[in-house]
Design a protein around this motif. Structure first.
Motif, PDB file in Angstrom:
ATOM      1  N   THR A 124      34.072  46.264  61.301  1.00 59.32           N
ATOM      2  CA  THR A 124      33.725  44.987  60.668  1.00 59.32           C
ATOM      3  C   THR A 124      34.397  43.798  61.332  1.00 59.32           C
ATOM      4  O   THR A 124      34.148  42.656  60.936  1.00 59.32           O
ATOM      5  CB  THR A 124      34.142  45.001  59.188  1.00 59.32           C
ATOM      6  N   SER A 132      37.125  39.624  60.061  1.00 57.06           N
ATOM      7  CA  SER A 132      35.961  38.802  59.749  1.00 57.06           C
ATOM      8  C   SER A 132      35.819  38.738  58.227  1.00 57.06           C
ATOM      9  O   SER A 132      36.553  39.416  57.502  1.00 57.06           O
ATOM     10  CB  SER A 132      34.699  39.421  60.372  1.00 57.06           C
ATOM     11  N   GLN A 134      33.608  40.122  56.496  1.00 60.41           N
ATOM     12  CA  GLN A 134      33.316  41.486  56.058  1.00 60.41           C
ATOM     13  C   GLN A 134      34.588  42.322  55.982  1.00 60.41           C
ATOM     14  O   GLN A 134      34.722  43.198  55.111  1.00 60.41           O
ATOM     15  CB  GLN A 134      32.309  42.145  57.013  1.00 60.41           C
ATOM     16  N   THR A 135      35.525  42.057  56.883  1.00 60.72           N
ATOM     17  CA  THR A 135      36.801  42.774  56.848  1.00 60.72           C
ATOM     18  C   THR A 135      37.565  42.462  55.570  1.00 60.72           C
ATOM     19  O   THR A 135      38.138  43.350  54.929  1.00 60.72           O
ATOM     20  CB  THR A 135      37.651  42.390  58.067  1.00 60.72           C
ATOM     21  N   ASP A 137      36.295  41.515  52.715  1.00 62.20           N
ATOM     22  CA  ASP A 137      35.617  42.164  51.591  1.00 62.20           C
ATOM     23  C   ASP A 137      35.955  43.656  51.538  1.00 62.20           C
ATOM     24  O   ASP A 137      36.204  44.218  50.456  1.00 62.20           O
ATOM     25  CB  ASP A 137      34.102  41.975  51.711  1.00 62.20           C
ATOM     26  N   ALA A 138      35.962  44.297  52.698  1.00 60.84           N
ATOM     27  CA  ALA A 138      36.291  45.726  52.734  1.00 60.84           C
ATOM     28  C   ALA A 138      37.730  45.975  52.308  1.00 60.84           C
ATOM     29  O   ALA A 138      38.027  46.952  51.615  1.00 60.84           O
ATOM     30  CB  ALA A 138      36.051  46.277  54.141  1.00 60.84           C
ATOM     31  N   GLU A 141      37.949  45.697  48.577  1.00 59.73           N
ATOM     32  CA  GLU A 141      37.381  46.886  47.939  1.00 59.73           C
ATOM     33  C   GLU A 141      38.346  48.062  47.997  1.00 59.73           C
ATOM     34  O   GLU A 141      38.548  48.764  46.996  1.00 59.73           O
ATOM     35  CB  GLU A 141      36.061  47.260  48.625  1.00 59.73           C
TER      36      GLU A 141
END
Length: 811
Positions: A124, A132, A134-135, A137-138, A141
């Motif tokens: 990501t 990023s 996305q990183t 968000d991951a 999570e």
């Protein structure tokens, strides 16, 4: 040869050899460093910053040995190595320029983020290391999953991705804190704060505590930090590569630390009550019986691995055989943590006349069973009882019945309780189950059929493969059970821990179906999830297997009761599948554990009896368009033996490959460091030394000139090949000894370097910028070639892979 010649000395100023006049000299010496280079100043040489980084790295990883009692398995170690190393690498590179030493913590923070990104989210991130959106968000999570796991788990916790992420983030932060305190702030003693942070989880949440390995690792790492900071960074300043005699501080500190570690280990074994205190062993959060407050999967695994023979309870029952005693059910399969559904509000506190939410049709024959339970060594807020409870008598405290899960929970505990349970179970037969093929009632809670979106493909593929040709709900259920009980699978409480897939979750289940080895939590979860994939509602019951028969008997209201006892090793989990018109039906997919019910052992007829549908059709049932036939035993066995292809490994860096790469990097680090030091010194000797001065006309320390650098490199090269440095000798005597290693051909080059060094150090002090000395650099290269050529093969290997000059007192 270019540059300043050996005999170039401006006579009018009587400057020492190698220093140019204020006007004139070589072209390179008259240049002024500008811009960024002028601001950064002279880059540091020597191994100081690398040794300090390795000391902090060793301290952090050594202290992390104390996490062995907190986590199951060591699959997190390669990622922890990577994150910690990245956190310490960037500040070490920053400290190459002393003016940037104050921003080293920022560099460590960047290294921390990059290390976590590379270890957990490379797909990501930009270039694999730059986070990023996305990183982020991951990461959020994973952190959320880890928080859920921690809230419902007891130690040791399985190292899934979320737990590994939190552990690695914590170790990286501890490395950042220690690096800042010990080096940037120059408070090496305060670095113990970071080490204590690593020890806290084991000290506060486990009965075994940090253990001997964690204690020794932390003590050794702390002494290593103190000693290396004393040698390499006194008063917070990285020590230059100059002579310094050994002080003996590290030796005395090592002796004192070893004594402290020995006393602590002896005290824990000899002093009464020491091992039961709050430190170092700590207090356990949660109790073994509190299924709602911990991960039942992990609790069961711990009980089974301990093989506890302590009797938890005894019971007398009128049933023809031993009973499974249920405590809780797991029906919320979120994918990472499986847990009981929240207890509904407004449950009745009356434990008489109990009926399940969707039980068997009244027309189905049922058997009434009476069971007397005596709890000896179990403290839980969930009451052990057989399935289909109707009445509970003589129970102390406030308890509530949940008709949806058929469980009883309360504000009191089961400790030292004795109570009587009356249960009513339908008389199940293969024919009756084969006829129960209607769709589930719409009033059934959707949680019993819900699956997350990230179910691995192998689960559905396996379910469809082993049930191929089965058209009835019972036939599919029996095919799954027989497949899991077949010789393809083995029962083992150790393999999941060794292979790193212990606990709950869809990824764990996928690995189990590939490895085909586990214990009851894996077999029950596999059957429950595969049943849901085929449209059959399911849940996992958590409690105890039937236990062992005893000689105790009794009579109650004309009923003959036979006795059984249940130990900690009988902790068990099994699936329950919903059949419309019959309610919840237990199965036993775990080989060598429990008892397979008679209705799930063998099909006695190929077609159901004509009146079976009449028994099932009622208030809880809807008629079926057809009553499919019962599957044959041969068909079931064939489906069970059918091999299922394994799911391919995800496209990611394997833990084994990462571990091997880290080991290779660690082994190569001394050689790599020595090569960098030598190349840097030679570059400075040849002409880059002019950058070490500030503006023109400033006086420079002769020890920073090319002559001194050449002398230090000469000594380092000789030490690598066996020369024993003695600080009490004069340079002349040292040069003579080093020349002896080279033979006649090396005397001239050694004398050139020695005489240049003596003239600068002991001669008149010169002002201005020191010029390069290509003649000295060439002499060093010839000396290096001669040392290599004259050395034996083992000496060459040692000099290349483990250069003694990096670890010598000669710095």
């Amino acid at each position: 040869m270019t540059g300043t010649s050996t005999g170039a000395r401006p006579p009018q100023h009587h400057r020492p050899q190698g220093f140019p006049a204020e006007s004139g000299g070589s072209t390179g010496s008259s240049r002024r460093p500008g811009g960024v280079r002028n601001f950064l100043g002279a880059p540091a040489t020597g191994p100081a910053r690398w040794v300090l980084a390795l000391a902090v790295f060793g301290a952090v990883m050594g202290t992390s040995l104390g996490l062995g009692s907190v986590l199951l398995g060591n699959s997190w170690l390669p990622q922890a190595f990577l994150v910690t190393a990245m956190t310490l690498l960037l500040p070490a590179l920053t400290r190459r320029y002393p003016r940037l030493n104050s921003v080293a913590p920022i560099a460590a923070l960047l290294g921390w983020f990059m290390g976590l990104t590379l270890a957990f989210f490379p797909g990501t991130a930009y270039l694999g290391v730059i986070p990023s959106p996305q990183t982020v968000d991951a990461a959020v999570e994973l952190t959320t999953e880890a928080a859920t796991r921690i809230l419902v788990s007891n130690t040791p916790v399985p190292t899934d991705d979320g737990i590994a992420f939190v552990i690695c983030a914590g170790l990286g932060f501890a490395a950042l804190l220690i690096d800042t305190l010990a080096i940037t702030v120059a408070l090496p003693a305060a670095s113990a704060i970071g080490l204590v942070l690593i020890l806290l989880p084991a000290a506060l949440t486990t009965q075994d505590g940090i253990g001997a390995a964690g204690l020794v690792g932390a003590a050794t790492g702390y002494l290593l930090i103190l000693g290396c900071c004393r040698w390499y960074a006194p008063e917070g300043q990285l020590r230059a590569a100059a002579n310094r005699a050994a002080s003996g501080t590290l030796t005395r500190a090592a002796g004192l630390g070893a004594a402290v570690v020995l006393v602590m280990m002896l005290a824990s074994a000899l002093v009464p009550g020491f091992s039961a205190g709050s430190f170092p062993q700590g207090s356990r959060l949660g109790s073994p019986g509190n299924v709602s407050g911990l991960d039942p999967m992990i609790s069961l695994g711990n009980d089974l691995r301990s093989q506890s023979t302590a009797i938890n309870m005894t019971y007398l029952t009128s049933a023809p055989g031993p009973l499974y005693l249920r405590m809780s059910t797991l029906e919320d399969f979120s994918g990472k943590t499986w847990k009981p559904s929240p207890v509904p509000a407004g449950l009745s506190g009356t434990l008489s006349g109990l009926q399940p939410a969707l039980g068997p049709n009244p027309a189905v024959p049922q058997t009434l069973t009476t069971t007397l339970v005596s709890v000896l060594d179990l403290s839980s807020t969930w009451l052990p009882a057989p399935l289909s409870v109707e009445n509970v008598d003589s129970l102390r405290g406030q308890w509530k019945w949940d008709p949806s899960t058929q469980t009883i929970t309360g504000n009191a505990t089961t400790a030292e309780q004795s109570y009587t349970v009356t249960s009513r179970m339908p008389d199940l037969t293969p024919e009756l189950l084969s006829a129960a093929n209607q769709k589930p009632d719409s009033r059934l809670d959707p949680v019993f059929a819900k699956l997350p979106n990230n179910v691995p493909a192998i689960i559905k593929t396996t379910a469809e493969k082993v049930t191929e040709g089965q058209s009835s709900t019972y036939g599919r259920a029996l095919a799954i059970q027989d497949y899991l009980r077949s010789g393809t699978f083995t029962y083992s409480v150790k393999t999941p821990v060794q292979e790193g897939y212990d606990g709950a979750g869809m990824n764990v289940l996928a690995t189990f179906l590939e490895v085909k080895s586990g214990y009851c939590v894996h077999f029950s979860a596999a059957m429950a999830v595969m049943a849901r994939e085929l449209g059959i509602p399911s849940r996992i019951a958590v409690g105890y297997a039937p236990g062992q028969a005893t000689q105790t008997t009794d009579t109650l209201d004309g009923l003959d009761l036979r006795g059984y006892e249940v130990a900690g090793r009988d902790a068990h989990a099994w699936p329950e599948l919903y059949f419309e018109g019959l309610g919840w039906v237990p199965f036993e997919p775990t080989p060598s554990r429990g008892d397979v019910p008679a209705y799930a052992q063998e099909v006695s007829a190929s077609n159901p009896r004509p009146n079976n549908n009449d028994l099932l059709n009622g208030s809880n049932s809807r008629p079926s368009a057809s009553a499919p036939g019962t599957p044959s035993t041969a068909a079931t066995s064939s489906a069970a033996a059918t091999p299922v292809p394994a799911t391919p490994e995800p496209a990611r860096i394997g833990a084994g490959f990462m571990a091997a790469a880290l080991v290779l990097v660690l082994l190569a680090s001394p050689a790599f460091t020595r090569v960098l030091v030598r190349r840097r010194r030679l570059a400075l000797v040849r002409g880059a030394a002019s950058r070490r001065a500030g503006t023109g006309g400033d006086r420079t320390d002769p020890r920073d000139g090319p002559e001194s650098l050449a002398w230090r490199e000469l000594l380092a090269g000789a030490v690598d090949y066996g020369y024993r440095f003695d600080s009490s000798l004069t340079p002349a005597l040292q040069g003579a000894r080093m020349a002896a290693l080279l033979g006649d051909g090396g005397t001239r080059d050694v004398d050139l370097v020695r005489s240049a060094y003596e003239q600068v150090v002991y001669g008149p002090t010169a002002s201005g910028t020191p010029a390069g000395r290509d003649d000295l650099a060439d002499a060093l290269e010839r000396i290096g070639a001669q040392l290599t050529g004259r050395a034996t093969t083992p000496a060459r290997i040692r000099a290349a892979l483990l250069p003694p000059s990096l670890f010598s007192n000669r710095r």
